[in-house]
Write a protein that holds these residues in place. Structure first.
Motif, PDB file in Angstrom:
ATOM      1  N   GLN A  52       3.091  -7.183  -7.257  1.00 22.62           N
ATOM      2  CA  GLN A  52       3.288  -5.971  -6.481  1.00 22.62           C
ATOM      3  C   GLN A  52       3.419  -4.767  -7.417  1.00 22.62           C
ATOM      4  O   GLN A  52       4.041  -4.852  -8.483  1.00 22.62           O
ATOM      5  N   PRO A  53       2.856  -3.623  -7.027  1.00 23.21           N
ATOM      6  CA  PRO A  53       2.981  -2.415  -7.849  1.00 23.21           C
ATOM      7  C   PRO A  53       4.442  -1.988  -7.963  1.00 23.21           C
ATOM      8  O   PRO A  53       5.186  -2.012  -6.986  1.00 23.21           O
ATOM      9  N   GLY A  54       4.822  -1.629  -9.160  1.00 15.60           N
ATOM     10  CA  GLY A  54       6.197  -1.212  -9.410  1.00 15.60           C
ATOM     11  C   GLY A  54       7.167  -2.354  -9.526  1.00 15.60           C
ATOM     12  O   GLY A  54       8.352  -2.140  -9.791  1.00 15.60           O
ATOM     13  N   LEU A  55       6.680  -3.571  -9.332  1.00 14.71           N
ATOM     14  CA  LEU A  55       7.539  -4.750  -9.396  1.00 14.71           C
ATOM     15  C   LEU A  55       7.146  -5.634 -10.576  1.00 14.71           C
ATOM     16  O   LEU A  55       7.980  -5.950 -11.420  1.00 14.71           O
ATOM     17  N   THR A  56       5.877  -6.020 -10.650  1.00 18.56           N
ATOM     18  CA  THR A  56       5.402  -6.826 -11.778  1.00 18.56           C
ATOM     19  C   THR A  56       4.247  -6.161 -12.525  1.00 18.56           C
ATOM     20  O   THR A  56       3.815  -6.653 -13.562  1.00 18.56           O
ATOM     21  N   PHE A  57       3.727  -5.061 -11.991  1.00 20.79           N
ATOM     22  CA  PHE A  57       2.719  -4.291 -12.712  1.00 20.79           C
ATOM     23  C   PHE A  57       2.791  -2.840 -12.254  1.00 20.79           C
ATOM     24  O   PHE A  57       3.395  -2.518 -11.229  1.00 20.79           O
ATOM     25  N   ARG A  58       2.178  -1.964 -13.031  1.00 24.34           N
ATOM     26  CA  ARG A  58       2.051  -0.564 -12.641  1.00 24.34           C
ATOM     27  C   ARG A  58       0.671  -0.064 -13.030  1.00 24.34           C
ATOM     28  O   ARG A  58      -0.006  -0.693 -13.860  1.00 24.34           O
TER      29      ARG A  58
ATOM     30  N   TYR B 151       0.822  -1.207   0.000  1.00 28.21           N
ATOM     31  CA  TYR B 151       0.000   0.000   0.000  1.00 28.21           C
ATOM     32  C   TYR B 151       0.858   1.262   0.000  1.00 28.21           C
ATOM     33  O   TYR B 151       0.467   2.290  -0.566  1.00 28.21           O
ATOM     34  N   ALA B 152       2.021   1.192   0.617  1.00 22.75           N
ATOM     35  CA  ALA B 152       2.932   2.338   0.557  1.00 22.75           C
ATOM     36  C   ALA B 152       3.369   2.600  -0.876  1.00 22.75           C
ATOM     37  O   ALA B 152       3.429   3.759  -1.318  1.00 22.75           O
ATOM     38  N   ARG B 153       3.673   1.521  -1.630  1.00 27.81           N
ATOM     39  CA  ARG B 153       4.049   1.692  -3.041  1.00 27.81           C
ATOM     40  C   ARG B 153       2.901   2.284  -3.843  1.00 27.81           C
ATOM     41  O   ARG B 153       3.096   3.128  -4.711  1.00 27.81           O
ATOM     42  N   MET B 154       1.681   1.835  -3.555  1.00 30.19           N
ATOM     43  CA  MET B 154       0.524   2.337  -4.290  1.00 30.19           C
ATOM     44  C   MET B 154       0.286   3.822  -4.022  1.00 30.19           C
ATOM     45  O   MET B 154      -0.222   4.555  -4.881  1.00 30.19           O
ATOM     46  N   LYS B 155       0.676   4.285  -2.824  1.00 27.78           N
ATOM     47  CA  LYS B 155       0.489   5.696  -2.461  1.00 27.78           C
ATOM     48  C   LYS B 155       1.757   6.522  -2.683  1.00 27.78           C
ATOM     49  O   LYS B 155       1.792   7.696  -2.319  1.00 27.78           O
ATOM     50  N   ALA B 156       2.802   5.872  -3.252  1.00 25.84           N
ATOM     51  CA  ALA B 156       4.089   6.547  -3.496  1.00 25.84           C
ATOM     52  C   ALA B 156       4.701   7.068  -2.201  1.00 25.84           C
ATOM     53  O   ALA B 156       5.302   8.142  -2.168  1.00 25.84           O
ATOM     54  N   GLU B 157       4.565   6.288  -1.121  1.00 24.07           N
ATOM     55  CA  GLU B 157       5.136   6.662   0.166  1.00 24.07           C
ATOM     56  C   GLU B 157       6.436   5.899   0.397  1.00 24.07           C
ATOM     57  O   GLU B 157       6.640   4.804  -0.135  1.00 24.07           O
ATOM     58  N   ALA B 158       7.298   6.449   1.208  1.00 22.53           N
ATOM     59  CA  ALA B 158       8.570   5.795   1.522  1.00 22.53           C
ATOM     60  C   ALA B 158       8.339   4.607   2.453  1.00 22.53           C
ATOM     61  O   ALA B 158       7.418   4.609   3.277  1.00 22.53           O
ATOM     62  N   PHE B 159       9.208   3.591   2.322  1.00 15.70           N
ATOM     63  CA  PHE B 159       9.144   2.425   3.206  1.00 15.70           C
ATOM     64  C   PHE B 159       9.801   2.741   4.550  1.00 15.70           C
ATOM     65  O   PHE B 159      10.786   3.490   4.614  1.00 15.70           O
ATOM     66  N   ASP B 160       9.281   2.115   5.606  1.00 14.82           N
ATOM     67  CA  ASP B 160      10.068   2.065   6.830  1.00 14.82           C
ATOM     68  C   ASP B 160      10.963   0.822   6.745  1.00 14.82           C
ATOM     69  O   ASP B 160      10.920   0.082   5.765  1.00 14.82           O
TER      70      ASP B 160
END
Length: 218
Positions: free
Chosen positions: A125-131, A69-78
């Motif tokens: 996963q978004p940005g990994l196998t789909f966008r 969900y962080a990737r989907m919202k373009a947020e940084a990972f902890d």
């Protein structure tokens, strides 16, 4: 053949997702028939066997869900999300580096084993196998590659003698693979695998014959 071509051939890879917990299962036996023929045709290829019952796969819960969900919202990972997403990257990279894919799986309760579903849940996963593109919608990120699915079932879905059962495994696998970019998919069913001996043997022989033929050009 020039030496450079032999060198390139040596690094080509087939990824085999082995999805049955039983080493003597019908799907595993079909995979051995296919791989025996494949190795004869392509002895220099690397066969990367991923036994989903022995492979370390993270549970799709906690940090890895939050990372998605962080990737989907373009947020940084902890830190925890970064470590969990690295597991997904490891597994997706293993798929992306394969020029050919083999999936051998039983049908469980009309669908696929939960370990295979877990594998898809981790790598899709978004940005990994789909966008996602606001104008075009969901777009795959993997390149297409020949993929063979050996699907063993207690019922006969080839002749229609399926005893009232529904095959939900084939459409799911076809769509899940298409979503990440893999559309060149062939299915070889093996079934029935339960009941009278004669139909079982006939189905097995038909499937093995087709697998040997596919191995010559796959």
């Amino acid at each position: 053949m020039p030496s450079s071509e032999r060198w390139d051939e040596r690094w080509l890879k087939l990824l085999h997702l082995s999805c049955s917990p039983r080493p003597d299962s019908e799907s595993s036996a079909g995979a051995r028939v296919f791989l025996d023929g494949f190795r004869q045709m392509r002895p220099d290829w690397d066969i990367d066997v991923m036994d989903l019952w022995r492979e370390r796969m993270p549970e799709f819960a906690g940090p890895i869900v939050e990372a998605k969900y962080a990737r989907m919202k373009a947020e940084a990972f902890d830190d925890a999300q970064r470590d969990s997403f690295a597991e997904a990257e490891r597994m997706a990279t293993r798929l992306s580096l394969a020029e050919r894919v083999l999936i051998s799986t039983p049908m469980w309760n009309f669908g696929i084993p939960y370990k295979l579903k877990q594998w898809f849940d981790i790598i899709v996963q978004p940005g990994l196998t789909f966008r996602y593109d606001p104008a075009s919608g969901y777009l795959p990120l993997l390149k297409d590659r020949p993929t063979l699915v050996i699907l063993a079932s207690g019922s006969d879905f080839v002749t229609g003698m399926n005893r009232g059962r529904t095959d939900m495994a084939t459409p799911y696998l076809r769509e899940a693979l298409r979503f990440i970019g893999i559309s060149d998919v062939r299915f070889v069913p093996i079934g029935p695998t339960t009941g009278p001996a004669d139909p079982i043997l006939a189905a097995r022989e038909t499937a093995y014959r087709r697998l040997r033929e596919i191995a010559t050009w796959f």
